[in-house]
Enzyme design. Sequence first.
Site, mmCIF file in Angstrom:
data_model
loop_
_atom_site.group_PDB
_atom_site.id
_atom_site.type_symbol
_atom_site.label_atom_id
_atom_site.label_comp_id
_atom_site.label_asym_id
_atom_site.label_seq_id
_atom_site.Cartn_x
_atom_site.Cartn_y
_atom_site.Cartn_z
ATOM 1 N N ALA A 17 41.540 40.075 38.175
ATOM 2 C CA ALA A 17 43.119 40.690 37.642
ATOM 3 C C ALA A 17 43.640 41.752 38.699
ATOM 4 C CB ALA A 17 42.931 40.809 36.193
ATOM 5 N N LYS A 147 36.875 29.499 39.695
ATOM 6 C CA LYS A 147 35.368 28.759 39.852
ATOM 7 C C LYS A 147 34.239 29.786 39.462
ATOM 8 C CE LYS A 147 33.955 31.053 44.192
ATOM 9 N NZ LYS A 147 33.393 30.947 45.244
ATOM 10 N N ASP A 176 40.767 26.756 43.551
ATOM 11 C CA ASP A 176 40.026 27.073 44.599
ATOM 12 C C ASP A 176 41.055 27.618 45.709
ATOM 13 O OD1 ASP A 176 38.725 26.804 46.962
ATOM 14 O OD2 ASP A 176 37.627 24.888 46.694
ATOM 15 N N HIS A 177 40.796 29.199 45.713
ATOM 16 C CA HIS A 177 41.685 30.085 46.218
ATOM 17 C C HIS A 177 41.992 29.448 47.974
ATOM 18 C CE1 HIS A 177 38.191 32.422 46.949
ATOM 19 N NE2 HIS A 177 38.712 32.833 48.237
ATOM 20 N N ASP A 234 28.011 28.371 46.135
ATOM 21 C CA ASP A 234 29.075 29.349 46.037
ATOM 22 C C ASP A 234 30.184 28.910 47.154
ATOM 23 O OD1 ASP A 234 30.119 31.775 45.491
ATOM 24 O OD2 ASP A 234 29.483 32.633 47.576
ATOM 25 N N HIS A 239 34.786 24.955 48.424
ATOM 26 C CA HIS A 239 35.822 25.153 49.547
ATOM 27 C C HIS A 239 35.252 24.218 50.652
ATOM 28 C CE1 HIS A 239 36.423 28.721 47.307
ATOM 29 N NE2 HIS A 239 35.210 29.456 47.789
HETATM 30 P P1 NAD Z 1 34.967 40.753 36.153
HETATM 31 O O1 NAD Z 1 33.284 40.888 35.538
HETATM 32 O O2 NAD Z 1 35.260 41.857 36.835
HETATM 33 O O3 NAD Z 1 35.819 40.718 34.632
HETATM 34 C C1 NAD Z 1 35.382 39.929 33.513
HETATM 35 C C2 NAD Z 1 36.425 40.543 32.520
HETATM 36 O O4 NAD Z 1 36.109 39.689 31.325
HETATM 37 C C3 NAD Z 1 36.368 41.767 31.880
HETATM 38 O O5 NAD Z 1 37.912 41.897 32.082
HETATM 39 C C4 NAD Z 1 35.812 41.881 30.923
HETATM 40 O O6 NAD Z 1 36.148 43.126 30.218
HETATM 41 C C5 NAD Z 1 36.132 40.461 30.394
HETATM 42 N N1 NAD Z 1 35.150 40.245 29.401
HETATM 43 C C6 NAD Z 1 33.658 39.857 29.524
HETATM 44 N N2 NAD Z 1 33.299 39.618 28.132
HETATM 45 C C7 NAD Z 1 34.217 39.269 27.330
HETATM 46 C C8 NAD Z 1 34.284 39.079 25.954
HETATM 47 N N3 NAD Z 1 33.012 38.512 25.357
HETATM 48 N N4 NAD Z 1 35.470 38.989 25.444
HETATM 49 C C9 NAD Z 1 36.613 39.395 25.993
HETATM 50 N N5 NAD Z 1 36.463 39.701 27.421
HETATM 51 C C10 NAD Z 1 35.429 39.718 28.023
HETATM 52 O O7 NAD Z 1 34.825 39.561 36.915
HETATM 53 P P2 NAD Z 1 35.754 39.152 37.950
HETATM 54 O O8 NAD Z 1 35.361 39.414 39.268
HETATM 55 O O9 NAD Z 1 37.259 39.491 37.594
HETATM 56 O O10 NAD Z 1 35.763 37.561 37.984
HETATM 57 C C11 NAD Z 1 36.435 36.771 36.800
HETATM 58 C C12 NAD Z 1 36.132 35.265 37.235
HETATM 59 O O11 NAD Z 1 37.013 35.055 38.560
HETATM 60 C C13 NAD Z 1 34.814 34.674 37.406
HETATM 61 O O12 NAD Z 1 34.806 33.429 37.160
HETATM 62 C C14 NAD Z 1 34.593 34.774 38.929
HETATM 63 O O13 NAD Z 1 33.647 33.658 39.341
HETATM 64 C C15 NAD Z 1 36.094 34.474 39.456
HETATM 65 N N6 NAD Z 1 36.383 35.010 40.685
HETATM 66 C C16 NAD Z 1 36.324 36.244 41.137
HETATM 67 C C17 NAD Z 1 37.103 36.577 42.491
HETATM 68 C C18 NAD Z 1 36.936 38.120 42.705
HETATM 69 O O14 NAD Z 1 37.673 38.393 43.687
HETATM 70 N N7 NAD Z 1 36.812 38.970 41.768
HETATM 71 C C19 NAD Z 1 37.082 35.767 43.380
HETATM 72 C C20 NAD Z 1 36.966 34.329 42.856
HETATM 73 C C21 NAD Z 1 36.522 33.986 41.704
#
Ligand code: NAD
Length: 494
Positions: A17, A147, A176-177, A234, A239
């Site tokens: 986010a 994903k 799928d970015h 992964d 991808h």
């Molecule tokens: P993260 O661990 O940084 O964030 C997880 C979020 O979920 C946090 O805001 C946390 O507070 C919240 N959370 C966890 N448990 C919770 C609960 N029980 N209730 C409410 N909120 C809860 O993870 P991320 O890196 O942001 O990844 C999120 C998703 O995006 C995953 O599916 C990951 O595979 C995917 N993703 C991430 C990236 C990246 O660049 N970070 C890239 C591709 C895909």
Amino acid sequence: MEQAALFTIFGGTGDLAKRKLYPSLFRLYKKGNLTKHFAVIGTARRPWSDDHYREIVRETIQDLAPTEEEAQEFSNHFYYLSHNVNDTEHYDQLKDLADELDEKYDLQGNRIYYLAMAPQFFGTIVSHLKSQEILTTTGYNRLVIEKPFGFDYDSANELNNEIRDVFPEQDIFRIDHYLGKEMIQNISVIRFANNIFESLWNNRYIENVQITFSEALGVEDRGGYYEHSGALKDMVQNHILQVVALLAMEVPTSFSNKSIREEKVKVLQAIRRYNPEEVLQNFVRGQYDAGTLDGKDFVAYHDEPNVAEDSLMETFVAGKFMIDNFRWSGVPFYIRTGKRMTEKGTRINIVFKQVPVNVFSSEQEDVSSEEELPQNILTIYIQPTEGFSLTLNGKRIGQGFTTEPVKLDFRQSAEVTENSPEAYEKLLLDALNGDGTNFSHWDEVANSWEIVDRIRNTWDQTTPGFPNYASGTMGPQCAFDLLAKNGHEWAWQP
Ligand code: NAD
């Protein structure tokens, strides 16, 4: 054009986010796709106030150099709700807030639910959206999911059933970015807007296709995740198979979501399903050992944080897919991906067949030169540089007919690349427009898992000799042998 919508971001305090979604929303705001009629609800477990949340949002867009006023106005559209996704009561608060914002910003019931959280929560969130009547009846309700979509076919299918119980397929946007990347989208343009390529795009003229997704980085702090995933799940399941589908699909009747999806699914269905023996012949894996790159020393994968000392997880995969249809019969699609490789780069090499006879072979000045001419290769550079090149054979200036390879090379300038829209920005706008072209359809996901499960299941029956490649190299020897046994070699060898 301005879009009216309410975004609800589950995982609003998370890495994705902050790094991708908020800056992308800001770019859309700057471009006028979002102006007055939008709002964002960020939810996560932490007890943040709206003010604190807005401050965080403003921090995430600092690199985009907003004016004070812009940053303020933009972030005022953000609202925070402390929310545990397993707690039904919290969804009632979410409904109240969503309805209130809908009225305040005149959002016409348009909703986008973005699940930026670990996948084990997807099912429960979606079922609560329905049971607590958060979905609107006036506008649209669209679900954007990150994903990985499941960890094998069965879990993906189960997840899909839960989601499809609430959202119809056309409202599900599986991210799928890579599909948002400029040069991945350019694959279709290169193919379908250039007759010189499309007329040669088949097994009569193409000898093999090579797809490389290499990373110089190691597993970093993602050891915990990676130990359950590995390079195969992964990268290949999503991808790489998406890229194979885009390269191999038939020309769609129109460039519409539905036609493209149909053609991609046909390719995935035509990819040969290997039995265990064929898996072992056609797929190899690796795990990085310690090594040196650019004067820096790197530790082995099994010494990384959160990785088991005796880990058997692969950090590298290479393989050969065969597509059993008229166009591609007999043409190997080689793929490789890994961590701690020599160089970061995503590129595709289309290796054309030799001319039937080299009429210049007796003319070569260089006595060591082989009889065959170098092959024509079309290279598509996805990242970090973006562009394409074509190697041809020309005449060396001077007496006689000595040939030499020349390269036509087009790369986007760094300025253009930097200013091109981010993948997430494009995908968010697609979701706002209801355009699913650059997202994965369930039939694509299902086929990909079927293909990948066969590899995984076979590998799980055998013990690999890991580690088997040094950090800073292009993978284990078996990845080179895989091509050599067909008389081929990797066109890209940094
Ligand atoms: P993260 O661990 O940084 O964030 C997880 C979020 O979920 C946090 O805001 C946390 O507070 C919240 N959370 C966890 N448990 C919770 C609960 N029980 N209730 C409410 N909120 C809860 O993870 P991320 O890196 O942001 O990844 C999120 C998703 O995006 C995953 O599916 C990951 O595979 C995917 N993703 C991430 C990236 C990246 O660049 N970070 C890239 C591709 C895909």
